[in-house]
Design a protein around this motif. Structure first.
Motif, mmCIF file in Angstrom:
data_model
loop_
_atom_site.group_PDB
_atom_site.id
_atom_site.type_symbol
_atom_site.label_atom_id
_atom_site.label_comp_id
_atom_site.label_asym_id
_atom_site.label_seq_id
_atom_site.Cartn_x
_atom_site.Cartn_y
_atom_site.Cartn_z
ATOM 1 N N HIS A 145 0.631 -1.309 0.135
ATOM 2 C CA HIS A 145 -0.068 0.075 -0.063
ATOM 3 C C HIS A 145 0.757 1.136 0.037
ATOM 4 O O HIS A 145 0.490 2.253 -0.758
ATOM 5 C CB HIS A 145 -0.997 -0.007 1.065
ATOM 6 C CG HIS A 145 -2.023 -0.880 1.091
ATOM 7 N ND1 HIS A 145 -2.760 -1.237 2.129
ATOM 8 C CD2 HIS A 145 -2.436 -1.949 0.096
ATOM 9 C CE1 HIS A 145 -3.662 -2.127 1.669
ATOM 10 N NE2 HIS A 145 -3.746 -2.490 0.527
ATOM 11 N N THR A 146 2.153 1.204 0.699
ATOM 12 C CA THR A 146 2.768 2.455 0.764
ATOM 13 C C THR A 146 3.634 2.596 -0.460
ATOM 14 O O THR A 146 4.232 3.680 -0.945
ATOM 15 C CB THR A 146 3.950 2.304 1.771
ATOM 16 O OG1 THR A 146 4.780 1.283 1.726
ATOM 17 C CG2 THR A 146 3.027 2.089 3.151
ATOM 18 N N GLN A 147 3.644 1.402 -1.567
ATOM 19 C CA GLN A 147 4.419 1.875 -2.696
ATOM 20 C C GLN A 147 3.575 2.049 -3.804
ATOM 21 O O GLN A 147 4.077 2.410 -4.895
ATOM 22 C CB GLN A 147 4.967 0.292 -2.954
ATOM 23 C CG GLN A 147 5.979 -0.176 -1.891
ATOM 24 C CD GLN A 147 7.155 0.718 -1.640
ATOM 25 O OE1 GLN A 147 8.183 0.997 -2.353
ATOM 26 N NE2 GLN A 147 7.307 1.083 -0.699
ATOM 27 N N LYS A 148 2.256 1.800 -3.665
ATOM 28 C CA LYS A 148 1.103 2.173 -4.807
ATOM 29 C C LYS A 148 0.807 3.681 -4.506
ATOM 30 O O LYS A 148 1.116 4.464 -3.669
ATOM 31 C CB LYS A 148 0.151 1.181 -4.510
ATOM 32 C CG LYS A 148 0.377 -0.212 -4.764
ATOM 33 C CD LYS A 148 0.698 -0.466 -6.261
ATOM 34 C CE LYS A 148 0.916 -2.030 -6.848
ATOM 35 N NZ LYS A 148 1.125 -2.075 -8.192
ATOM 36 N N ARG A 149 -0.289 3.986 -5.108
ATOM 37 C CA ARG A 149 -0.734 5.361 -5.149
ATOM 38 C C ARG A 149 -1.657 5.606 -3.913
ATOM 39 O O ARG A 149 -2.502 4.952 -3.281
ATOM 40 C CB ARG A 149 -1.528 5.559 -6.422
ATOM 41 C CG ARG A 149 -0.725 5.201 -7.655
ATOM 42 C CD ARG A 149 -1.686 5.551 -8.997
ATOM 43 N NE ARG A 149 -0.636 5.541 -9.967
ATOM 44 C CZ ARG A 149 -0.081 6.444 -10.571
ATOM 45 N NH1 ARG A 149 0.125 7.494 -9.997
ATOM 46 N NH2 ARG A 149 0.934 6.100 -11.713
ATOM 47 N N ASN A 150 -1.405 7.071 -3.448
ATOM 48 C CA ASN A 150 -2.211 7.476 -2.531
ATOM 49 C C ASN A 150 -3.753 7.457 -2.859
ATOM 50 O O ASN A 150 -4.130 7.708 -3.825
ATOM 51 C CB ASN A 150 -1.971 8.670 -1.873
ATOM 52 C CG ASN A 150 -2.838 9.414 -0.763
ATOM 53 O OD1 ASN A 150 -3.834 9.696 -0.800
ATOM 54 N ND2 ASN A 150 -1.751 9.714 0.620
ATOM 55 N N PRO A 151 -4.390 6.551 -1.742
ATOM 56 C CA PRO A 151 -5.936 6.287 -2.263
ATOM 57 C C PRO A 151 -6.800 7.835 -2.322
ATOM 58 O O PRO A 151 -7.639 7.726 -3.168
ATOM 59 C CB PRO A 151 -6.398 5.664 -1.081
ATOM 60 C CG PRO A 151 -5.656 5.767 0.350
ATOM 61 C CD PRO A 151 -4.288 6.178 -0.566
ATOM 62 N N MET A 152 -6.179 8.794 -1.666
ATOM 63 C CA MET A 152 -6.846 10.338 -2.274
ATOM 64 C C MET A 152 -6.563 10.914 -3.108
ATOM 65 O O MET A 152 -7.231 11.371 -4.281
ATOM 66 C CB MET A 152 -6.778 10.986 -0.832
ATOM 67 C CG MET A 152 -7.798 12.242 -1.027
ATOM 68 S SD MET A 152 -7.241 13.530 0.439
ATOM 69 C CE MET A 152 -5.659 14.191 0.079
ATOM 70 N N THR A 153 -5.292 11.005 -3.470
ATOM 71 C CA THR A 153 -4.547 11.962 -4.345
ATOM 72 C C THR A 153 -4.294 11.056 -5.844
ATOM 73 O O THR A 153 -3.976 11.685 -6.866
ATOM 74 C CB THR A 153 -3.339 12.516 -4.133
ATOM 75 O OG1 THR A 153 -2.118 11.572 -3.687
ATOM 76 C CG2 THR A 153 -3.374 13.061 -2.902
ATOM 77 N N ASN A 154 -4.065 9.755 -5.524
ATOM 78 C CA ASN A 154 -3.971 8.811 -6.723
ATOM 79 C C ASN A 154 -2.483 9.086 -7.328
ATOM 80 O O ASN A 154 -2.216 8.816 -8.459
ATOM 81 C CB ASN A 154 -4.854 8.788 -7.843
ATOM 82 C CG ASN A 154 -4.831 7.459 -8.708
ATOM 83 O OD1 ASN A 154 -4.532 6.598 -8.229
ATOM 84 N ND2 ASN A 154 -4.636 7.808 -10.200
ATOM 85 N N LEU A 155 -1.589 9.627 -6.210
ATOM 86 C CA LEU A 155 -0.197 9.864 -6.573
ATOM 87 C C LEU A 155 0.749 9.095 -5.668
ATOM 88 O O LEU A 155 0.333 8.633 -4.469
ATOM 89 C CB LEU A 155 0.076 11.210 -6.345
ATOM 90 C CG LEU A 155 -0.561 12.125 -7.215
ATOM 91 C CD1 LEU A 155 -0.332 13.756 -6.744
ATOM 92 C CD2 LEU A 155 -0.155 12.269 -8.580
ATOM 93 N N LYS A 156 1.844 8.833 -6.329
ATOM 94 C CA LYS A 156 2.955 8.192 -5.438
ATOM 95 C C LYS A 156 3.182 8.859 -4.078
ATOM 96 O O LYS A 156 2.942 10.266 -4.072
ATOM 97 C CB LYS A 156 4.266 7.820 -6.130
ATOM 98 C CG LYS A 156 4.102 6.872 -7.325
ATOM 99 C CD LYS A 156 3.803 5.393 -6.966
ATOM 100 C CE LYS A 156 3.275 4.433 -8.026
ATOM 101 N NZ LYS A 156 4.779 4.096 -8.619
ATOM 102 N N ASP A 157 3.503 8.135 -3.041
ATOM 103 C CA ASP A 157 3.514 8.762 -1.787
ATOM 104 C C ASP A 157 4.805 8.554 -1.053
ATOM 105 O O ASP A 157 4.880 7.500 -0.274
ATOM 106 C CB ASP A 157 2.276 8.563 -1.045
ATOM 107 C CG ASP A 157 2.049 9.123 0.299
ATOM 108 O OD1 ASP A 157 2.873 9.839 0.600
ATOM 109 O OD2 ASP A 157 0.957 8.854 0.702
ATOM 110 N N PRO A 158 5.638 9.375 -1.159
ATOM 111 C CA PRO A 158 7.114 9.325 -0.505
ATOM 112 C C PRO A 158 6.992 9.321 1.012
ATOM 113 O O PRO A 158 7.770 8.685 1.879
ATOM 114 C CB PRO A 158 7.987 10.326 -0.944
ATOM 115 C CG PRO A 158 7.380 10.747 -2.254
ATOM 116 C CD PRO A 158 5.961 10.472 -2.118
#
Length: 486
Positions: A145-158
């Motif tokens: 889940h941390t490597q995939k896209r943020n469920p709100m922004t749909n962007l990668k999440d460092p």
């Protein structure tokens, strides 16, 4: 009523969300761990229809030829008899990206090998790294889940990525590999492959050995710098796929030498690291590489969807002479991979041509389900809706019998069933050892690469990570801190 504790899907409180139930601190995972099963089963059904991980990849057929007989260690027939050849299928992949992502991402590479043996399909589903970020499969859905896209922004999440790593220092060894010069292989042909997990061998005497698989690349190893990768992603996001298609078409067949590390069963109790910990490697000084044979890839699939997209590699595809181990990540994957394939493709996925046994016949009592009756073109099997009984035992003279001659020797386990954590763990020494073999230039590139994404995380996460790096090596931590301050 609102509460702030984690629960199962039925609302029951979960006492420990981070450690699987095992039989003793180093024992195997127990099927009674319904919370682990729920997490993994739900995780496998979160995407349709592409793979959740390893979505983008390429596949190639080839041959494996034995060059050193291993009959003293295993009854596995594809590792015996110098000169014996076995058909193989290899799927290379990136891990975190979607189907349309670029091949040049900084990411581990999947390295899955299927041997079509005379006793069934044997899959070694590994990566291009000898370690992984985790030692317990119960954490795997959270990690991905941390490597995939943020469920709100749909962007990668460092922030999510580094926050998770900062709270799981067991990931430090693999993080160091990923952020180093080894983190972006130039293509699929010029990288090593590893089974990564600890597996087992057993021989005709019933003796068990622990084993690690290494595919040693016979081409020069090549990696991309961050700058080179950025250009390649813009010029040709499918460059690794294009490279291996061109190589095979031109007759430039890539090769890997399969080697194993062998540990006698009794050694596991006294070895200085837990030999079933996926975040650790075994020293080659303690357990040297033993040559097994040569793998050559020389034939492209004729239909990408039918053969590459529908191939269903799974670490649970084991054959007589090769078994599992108490590796907690492996134990979880034994369930999760086959379950993911049943969901993704259907209950009868093993009847598809790329998945059915090529060198032997599949005989079982399973019937019905999606694609029931799909005929494997290699053999006339007794499955798929014929008139033979779909239950056992039965009184039919030609009915299927147990193959008791291939029984695996018993594995002694001892300990209380519990969720064990922090057992003789050292998450820093091997990461530090790896860091110290890098050149000065490699160390600086590592620090700069880490700072590139860690700088996008919050200050508290940055400080936790600097602490982890410093515990591995003081200079490691100092370099990262300096790079973040630029």
């Amino acid at each position: 009523m609102t509460n702030h504790y984690i629960t199962s899907q039925n609302g029951a409180p979960v006492a420990d969300d981070q450690n699987s139930v095992t039989a003793g601190a180093r024992g195997p995972v127990l099927l009674q761990d319904f919370h682990l099963i729920e997490k993994l089963a739900h995780f496998n059904r979160e995407r349709i229809p592409e793979r959740i991980v390893h979505a983008k990849g390429t596949g190639v057929y080839g041959t494996f030829t034995v060059t050193n007989d291993l009959s003293q260690y295993t009854i596995a027939d594809h590792f015996q008899g110098v000169g014996k050849q076995t058909e193989v299928f290899v799927r290379f992949s990136t891990v975190g990206g979607e189907m349309g992502s670029a091949d040049a991402e900084r990411d581990p590479r999947g390295f899955g090998v299927r041997f079509y043996t005379a006793r069934g399909n044997h899959d070694i589903v590994g990566n291009n790294t000898p370690t992984f970020f985790l030692r317990d499969g119960i954490k795997f859905p959270d990690f991905i889940h941390t490597q995939k896209r943020n469920p709100m922004t749909n962007l990668k999440d460092p922030q999510a990525m580094w926050d998770f790593w900062s709270l799981n220092p067991e990931a430090l060894h693999q993080v160091t590999i990923l952020m180093s010069d080894r983190g972006i292989p130039a293509n699929y042909r010029q990288m090593h492959g590893y089974g990564s997990h600890t597996f087992s061998f057993w021989n005709a005497k019933g003796e068990r050995y622990w084993v690690k698989f290494h595919f040693r690349c016979q081409q020069p190893i090549a990696n991309l710098t961050e700058e080179q990768a950025a250009k390649v992603k813009g010029i040709d996001p499918d460059h690794a796929q294009r490279d291996i298609v061109a190589a095979i078409t031109d007759g430039n067949f890539p090769r890997w030498q399969l080697c194993v590390q062998i540990m006698p069963e009794a050694d596991a109790e006294k070895y200085h690291v837990n030999p079933f910990d996926l975040t650790k490697v075994w020293s080659h000084k303690d357990y040297p590489l033993i040559e097994v044979g040569m793998m050559e890839l020389n034939r492209l699939p004729q239909n990408y969807f039918a053969e590459v997209e529908q191939v269903a590699l799974a670490p649970s595809n084991l054959v007589p002479g090769v078994g599992a181990s108490p590796d907690k990540m492996l134990q979880a994957r034994l369930f999760a991979y086959a379950d993911a394939q049943r969901y993704r493709i259907g209950a009868n996925y093993n009847q598809l041509p790329v998945n059915c046994p090529h060198a032997t016949q599949a005989n079982h009592h399973q019937r019905a389900g999606a694609m029931a009756g799909t005929q494997c073109p290699y053999h006339q099997s007794q499955t798929g809706g014929d008139a033979t009984p779909n239950y056992g035992p039965n009184s039919v003279e030609t009915g299927l019998q147990d193959a008791s001659q291939f029984k695996e020797p018993p594995l002694r386990i001892d300990g209380d069933a519990d969720r064990y954590s922090r057992f003789d763990q050292d998450d820093f020494t091997q990461a530090g050892d790896l860091y110290r073999i890098f050149s000065e230039e490699e160390k600086q590139r590592l620090a700069d690469t880490i700072a590139g994404t860690l700088s996008q995380a919050t200050q508290d996460v940055q400080q936790k990570m600097i602490c982890h790096f410093s515990r591995a090596d003081a200079d490691y931590g100092a370099r990262v801190a300096k790079a973040l301050a630029k």
